[in-house]
Structures are given as structure tokens and as C-alpha cells.
Design an enzyme around this catalytic site. Structure first.
Site, PDB file in Angstrom:
ATOM      1  N   ARG A 142      10.001   3.455   2.864  1.00  0.00           N
ATOM      2  CA  ARG A 142      10.245   3.305   4.311  1.00  0.00           C
ATOM      3  C   ARG A 142      11.104   2.061   4.550  1.00  0.00           C
ATOM      4  O   ARG A 142      10.914   1.348   5.533  1.00  0.00           O
ATOM      5  CB  ARG A 142       8.940   3.173   5.074  1.00  0.00           C
ATOM      6  N   LYS A 155      12.916  -2.241   7.477  1.00  0.00           N
ATOM      7  CA  LYS A 155      11.618  -1.701   7.048  1.00  0.00           C
ATOM      8  C   LYS A 155      11.030  -0.897   8.196  1.00  0.00           C
ATOM      9  O   LYS A 155      11.003  -1.380   9.336  1.00  0.00           O
ATOM     10  CB  LYS A 155      10.699  -2.864   6.666  1.00  0.00           C
ATOM     11  N   ARG A 211      14.343  -7.452   7.522  1.00  0.00           N
ATOM     12  CA  ARG A 211      13.764  -8.435   6.605  1.00  0.00           C
ATOM     13  C   ARG A 211      14.850  -9.092   5.770  1.00  0.00           C
ATOM     14  O   ARG A 211      15.752  -8.426   5.271  1.00  0.00           O
ATOM     15  CB  ARG A 211      12.743  -7.739   5.707  1.00  0.00           C
ATOM     16  N   ARG A 231      11.233  -6.825  -7.702  1.00  0.00           N
ATOM     17  CA  ARG A 231       9.796  -7.092  -7.881  1.00  0.00           C
ATOM     18  C   ARG A 231       9.417  -6.952  -9.348  1.00  0.00           C
ATOM     19  O   ARG A 231      10.182  -6.359 -10.126  1.00  0.00           O
ATOM     20  CB  ARG A 231       8.992  -6.039  -7.082  1.00  0.00           C
ATOM     21  N   ASP A 281       3.980  -4.447  -7.286  1.00  0.00           N
ATOM     22  CA  ASP A 281       5.132  -4.063  -6.465  1.00  0.00           C
ATOM     23  C   ASP A 281       5.277  -5.005  -5.278  1.00  0.00           C
ATOM     24  O   ASP A 281       6.273  -4.956  -4.565  1.00  0.00           O
ATOM     25  CB  ASP A 281       4.997  -2.613  -5.974  1.00  0.00           C
ATOM     26  N   ASN A 282       4.282  -5.867  -5.067  1.00  0.00           N
ATOM     27  CA  ASN A 282       4.372  -6.846  -3.982  1.00  0.00           C
ATOM     28  C   ASN A 282       4.536  -8.258  -4.524  1.00  0.00           C
ATOM     29  O   ASN A 282       4.173  -9.222  -3.853  1.00  0.00           O
ATOM     30  CB  ASN A 282       3.120  -6.756  -3.097  1.00  0.00           C
ATOM     31  N   ASP A 294       5.784  -8.832   1.635  1.00  0.00           N
ATOM     32  CA  ASP A 294       4.918  -7.737   2.078  1.00  0.00           C
ATOM     33  C   ASP A 294       3.617  -8.223   2.701  1.00  0.00           C
ATOM     34  O   ASP A 294       2.561  -8.222   2.076  1.00  0.00           O
ATOM     35  CB  ASP A 294       4.646  -6.753   0.933  1.00  0.00           C
TER      36      ASP A 294
END
Ligand code: AMP
Ligand code: MG
Length: 493
Positions: free
Chosen positions: A93, A113, A176, A183, A252-253, A262
Site C-alpha cells: 500500500r 503510503k 513519507r 529494510r 520488514d520494519n 513504520d
């Protein structure tokens, strides 16, 4: 300065990294309107916003009217989520629009985002709601003002459509800004598929972009690993000292640049309890306050596993070297933490005895924990104690007696504190953090009534977290304890 209307962006990632993303346009939205725009950040990025009015900015930053020169992409990544590997996540997204070199010469990503479905959306709708978008906006700005590396918000745009979550909610898109969106999970995506040429290509790109000082080293990938470890150790020390709980520290964050990314179920701790968890999905407390450094190291182990196959060395020796670097995480974290804690305690003298200062700090933390004391205010009021005004600090404790023995030890360690000591303490111990109840009130007003007043006011408070303003007394107060007792945060996806 280039105008934001032209939005001239570079695209080194898209150019150098084919195969790492899918090109796809953002969804168009029915009625974009600007909720918030970060003019200071636009300046820093070198964008002129004049003559764009708010409708023009909303049209651009919703993704509706992007200049033709922009080629949006969705990046591929994988990730370990709560310990389990998910081989394909990716921007489900979000759309990376491109990069800009800011006035300080730093290359930064600009991404949307909540901007619609992509080939990585899986079952999701690709959208975001006003509440979570504004939460990411305000927490990111708070972190930045506190001096903690973070992605930032350039804008929040309401889309004029509803998204289906726990009910119908108004939708929004966040713009953002990040040092990059690469990542740990980006490395894992290719390593898991044994596409090691791509892992190498990614490592090379990352070194050029984030760690150019290691470009010419013989062991450049090990150096990269070491450098990422150091940045994360520093970042985690800052989180811990600020009482920040990320809530969803999946791989992933976790960025390779060392920025916080995130902001989902995150929150600042109120009274100090090391096992504090706010996230509704973190049942086991995996990402509880106290566990954060350990979990960061766990994530970095996954990073090491992705990187090792591209390092040309004798396998046993390589594992030994990587393990040694990995084991350096905690000592580095401790060192950063001790430096930070000394500043918070007003101990200027870095020549002090490490163990004694650590013990002094730990005793202080124990006091806070045993007495349910507000993390932020306890630190802040230490500065008044230096000025021999003990009352604010004492007001946080049930009795003065519990505090006295520790205060005596601290005073003798301080030796001759000056007015400058108190000032320097107030420059590292904020009076204002985004208090959870105030964040919720601001997001509810924005989401339910389209009323941004509370949000803007709170933003203006947290943008200057160290400057006490008497008229803002309410913003410094902790949430009522009944509020905190049942406070839960949600991913909002
Ligand atoms: P997050 O929880 O935001 O870190 O996202 C984890 C993963 O889920 C990422 O791959 C996201 O792109 C994806 N995701 C989260 N929300 C949505 C959504 N509404 N639609 C599509 N993908 C999503
Ligand atoms: Mg994420």
C-alpha cells in the site's frame, strides 16, 4: 528552488535495481484535501511550495496528479513477523515516487503510503485511514524533535473515500520521507530465493547510499554489517532513553539506514514498567519495552544470514567473524545507553566510573518502577532537583523517604552542579512527549469530525519537546491511569 508542482525527483533505486520492484501507479482518489503539510520539511528538501495552493498540493500528494516525469514503484521485501518468516511482503500500500537530494546533500526517498493496491498487496486494499496516517505523522515528527533518527511526514492528504476497517473510516495518504526504504526484509527477500547476485547488488547500493565510507574496504560487506549494527545500537539506545515502544519490530520494519520506520502500534511509555506492551497484536510481549534491544539483535542476525552468502571467505572463519560483530551489538548498545543516561542524569563527566554510574542509573530505574513513576516527568524533574527544588520530583513519589537515599548518592556523584547542569539536563529530558490520551483525542477529532485543531496544537507542542511553556501544563501531564491501564494500540492496517 524547484517547485513541488514540478516535483523533480531522481530515481537511482529504480535505475540501478531493476528486479527489486514493480512499477505501478497509485490509485486515484475521489476528493483529495490537504490535512497537513510540513512546510519546514519541504524547505529542508529544497522544494518551493509557492505558488501551489492546498488543493494543488493535495492533488499531487494523493497521487492523483503526479507529474509525468515520476515513475512510481512498489518495492519488494520479505520479513520475519513475530519470529515467523514471510517470504513475500513488499509495498502493498505504498509507492516510492523517487528521491531528492536535500539541502544538506542527503539523498532521501519520497513515498506515498495508503496510495492503493500494488502487486504486493496480497488480500489488502492498499489503503490507509486518517487516524493511522496522522499517528505516523505526529509520532515521526515527535521522534525527530527528540533527536531520534526517523522517517518523516511531508504531508497527510484525506482522500474523500472511506476504507473498511473496524467500521467505515475516512481514508488518507501519507507522504513519507526516508533516508531510504531499504529494510532488513529487502535483503531477506533475495537471500531466501538464493538470488545472491541481487543480494550483492543491494549491498553495493546500500554501501554507496548509506555507508560510502566503507566502499573501498576489502571486507566491505562485513564492514556494512558492522556499520548497520552500530547505527541500530545507537537508535535503540535512543528509543530506550525516550521510553519509546515501537510495537512491531519485525525485520520488514527495520531500516538499513538506521532510521525508525513504520509507526503502527507504537506508543511512549507513561509510568516506567520494563515489560510494557501497548500493541494489541503483541500477545507474548515479544516487543515489550525491555525486549527491544534483544529483538533488534535478533533482527540483525537475520540480516547477517542474508549477507553471509555473498562474502567470500572460509565458511567457519566467516561465521566466527560475523558472530563476533553480532555479539558487539549489546556492548555498543550499552555504551550508547550509558552515555545517554549520564546526560539525562546531568553527569557531565564521561571519565566517571562506568560501573558505578550504571549502578546509579539502574537504582534510579528501580525506584521509578517500584513507585509507578512517570518516565518522562521523573527525568525532567531531576533538573529542578539540581536547582534544589525537590518538590516536583517528590510529587511523583508516594513518599519522600524512598527517594532520599538515592538523591544523596546522585548528589555526591554530581559534585558541584551548576545552573548549566540543569540547563543541559533540560535539553535532553523532554517535558512534552506525544501523550497517548492526547494523541487519541487528536486522531479521533480528525477522523470523526474532520477537525484538525487538536492535532495541530499537539504537533506544535511536540515540535519543541524540551521548551517548557507554562500555558501548556496539560500537555505535560500523564494520561489518567485508567486510560493507560487499558490503552491498546492497533496496526490500523
Ligand atoms: P505493516 O504492518 O504496515 O508494516 O505492513 C506489513 C505488510 O502488510 C506490508 O507488506 C504492507 O505493505 C502490507 N499491508 C499493510 N496494510 C495493507 C493494506 N491495507 N493493503 C495492502 N497491503 C497492506
Ligand atoms: Mg511495515
Amino acid at each position: 528552488m524547484p517547485s513541488l508542482i514540478d516535483f523533480p525527483l531522481e530515481e537511482t533505486f529504480a535505475e540501478r535495481m531493476p528486479g527489486f520492484y514493480a512499477a505501478c501507479p497509485p490509485a486515484s482518489v475521489p476528493e483529495p484535501s490537504l490535512l497537513q503539510f510540513n512546510y519546514a520539511l519541504a524547505d529542508e528538501l529544497g522544494f518551493e511550495t509557492e505558488p501551489a495552493d492546498s488543493n494543488t498540493l493535495a492533488a499531487i500528494l494523493s497521487g492523483n496528479e503526479l507529474p509525468e516525469s515520476i515513475n512510481p514503484i512498489a518495492q519488494a521485501y520479505a520479513g520475519h513477523q513475530f519470529g515467523g518468516f514471510v517470504p513475500q511482503l513488499g509495498d502493498g500500500r505504498a509507492h516510492l515516487l523517487g528521491e531528492v537530494v536535500d539541502l544538506n546533500g542527503q539523498r532521501r526517498d519520497i513515498a506515498l503510503k495508503g496510495s492503493g493496491r500494488t502487486p504486493f498487496s496480497r488480500g489488502g486494499d492498499g489503503k490507509a485511514a486518517v487516524g493511522p496516517v496522522l499517528r505516523e505523522y505526529i509520532i515521526g515528527e515527535a521522534m525527530h524533535a527528540l533527536g531520534i533518527p526517523t522517517t518523516r511526514a511531508l504531508a497527510a492528504v484525506a482522500t474523500g473515500e472511506t476504507v473498511m476497517r473496524e467500521g467505515q473510516l475516512p481514508g488518507a495518504v501519507l507522504t513519507r520521507v526516508a533516508a531510504s526504504h531499504i529494510r532488513v526484509g529487502t535483503f531477506e527477500f533475495f537471500a531466501a530465493r538464493r538470488r545472491f547476485d541481487e543480494v550483492r547488488q543491494l549491498a553495493d547500493y546500500v554501501i554507496d547510499r548509506h555507508y560510502p565510507e566503507h566502499a573501498d574496504e576489502e571486507d566491505r560487506y562485513l564492514s556494512l554489517f558492522k556499520a548497520v549494527i552500530e547505527r541500530q545500537a545507537s537508535l535503540l539506545s535512543k528509543w530506550m532513553l525516550a521510553g519509546f515502544i515501537h510495537g512491531v519490530m519485525n525485520t520488514d520494519n527495520m531500516t538499513i539506514s538506521g532510521e525508525t520506520i513504520d509507526y503502527g502500534p507504537c506508543a511512549f511509555m507513561e509510568s516506567y514498567h520494563p515489560l510494557t506492551v501497548f500493541s494489541s497484536i503483541d500477545h507474548g510481549g515479544r516487543y515489550a519495552y525491555r525486549n527491544q534491544p534483544i529483538m533488534a539483535q535478533w533482527n540483525l542476525t537475520r540480516f547477517a544470514e542474508s549477507l553471509l552468502p555473498i562474502i567470500d571467505d572460509e565458511p567457519d572463519l566467516l561465521v566466527e567473524k560475523a558472530t563476533e560483530i553480532l555479539n558487539g551489538f549489546m556492548p555498543q548498545f550499552d555504551k550508547f545507553w550509558l552515555t545517554g543516561v549520564r546526560a539525562k542524569l546531568g553527569l557531565q563527566d564521561t571519565e566517571g566510573d562506568d560501573e558505578a554510574d550504571r549502578a546509579l542509573a539502574e537504582e534510579w530505574l528501580e525506584l521509578l518502577e517500584q513507585n509507578d513513576v512517570d518516565w518522562t516527568l521523573a527525568w525532567r524533574y531531576l533538573a529542578a532537583a539540581v536547582e534544589e527544588n525537590l518538590e516536583p520530583l517528590q510529587s511523583l513519589f508516594r513518599s519522600n523517604e524512598v527517594l532520599t537515599p538515592w538523591l544523596e548518592k546522585w548528589n555526591s556523584r554530581l559534585c558541584n552542579p551548576t545552573a548549566a547542569t540543569a540547563t543541559s539536563m533540560r535539553n535532553v529530558n523532554p517535558i512534552y512527549i506525544p501523550r497517548n490520551h492526547l494523541v487519541e483525542d487528536a486522531l479521533t477529532a480528525a477522523s470523526d469530525d474532520g477537525d484538525l485543531n487538536l492535532f495541530e496544537k499537539l504537533l506544535s507542542v511536540i515540535e519543541h519537546p524540551f521548551d517548557e511553556r507554562p500555558e501548556l501544563e496539560e500537555y505535560a501531564k500523564p494520561a489518567p491511569s485508567q486510560f493507560t491501564a487499558c490503552y491498546k494500540t492497533f496496526c490500523g492496517t
